[in-house]
Design a protein around this motif. Sequence first.
Motif, PDB file in Angstrom:
ATOM      1  N   ASN A  88       0.829  -1.207   0.000  1.00 14.44           N
ATOM      2  CA  ASN A  88       0.000   0.000   0.000  1.00 14.44           C
ATOM      3  C   ASN A  88       0.864   1.259   0.000  1.00 14.44           C
ATOM      4  N   ALA A 101       1.053   4.208  -2.822  1.00 13.87           N
ATOM      5  CA  ALA A 101       0.847   5.618  -2.474  1.00 13.87           C
ATOM      6  C   ALA A 101       2.027   6.475  -2.921  1.00 13.87           C
ATOM      7  N   LYS A 124       1.795   6.989  -6.672  1.00 13.47           N
ATOM      8  CA  LYS A 124       0.781   7.991  -7.015  1.00 13.47           C
ATOM      9  C   LYS A 124       1.288   9.401  -6.712  1.00 13.47           C
TER      10      LYS A 124
END
Length: 149
Positions: A69, A73, A76
């Motif tokens: 995760n 992140a 992004k």
Amino acid sequence: MTTIDPSLYLKSQQQTRSVDAGSNSMLGKDDFLKILMTQLQNQDPTSPMKDKEFISQMTSFSTLEQMTNMSTAIEKLTQAQNFAPVVKYSSMIGNQVSYEVINENGTVMGAETSEVLAVTKKQNSVELELKNGEKISPEQIMRVSDQTD
């Protein structure tokens, strides 16, 4: 005592993924879960997995998921920063900038000061549009100051 079918061993399993130069050959969280479930389904009922081992594996899975995760992140965030150079320099709008005046040959001719009116993205670069009509690169800036200075 029951035995485990040798076809369930990981080394006996066929590769379902093709491994090429650009792919990642590491196990992901789905692979980890499949291994854990297979292990739980095929354990000896008279000697089940100890609590500490199970907790350790679940902790490893949780850590793997958090890292996945976090990686997503960060990816992004990196992509968002690639699209945001105008936003990065927009805080200069309305401020005075002192900048190097550069001629066509790339020689520094001196310095001037003007107010930033706008920030424009052109291709892979950013231009600051100044009140005196000049368009400069952010790399030319030597000083930024508030209008009241």
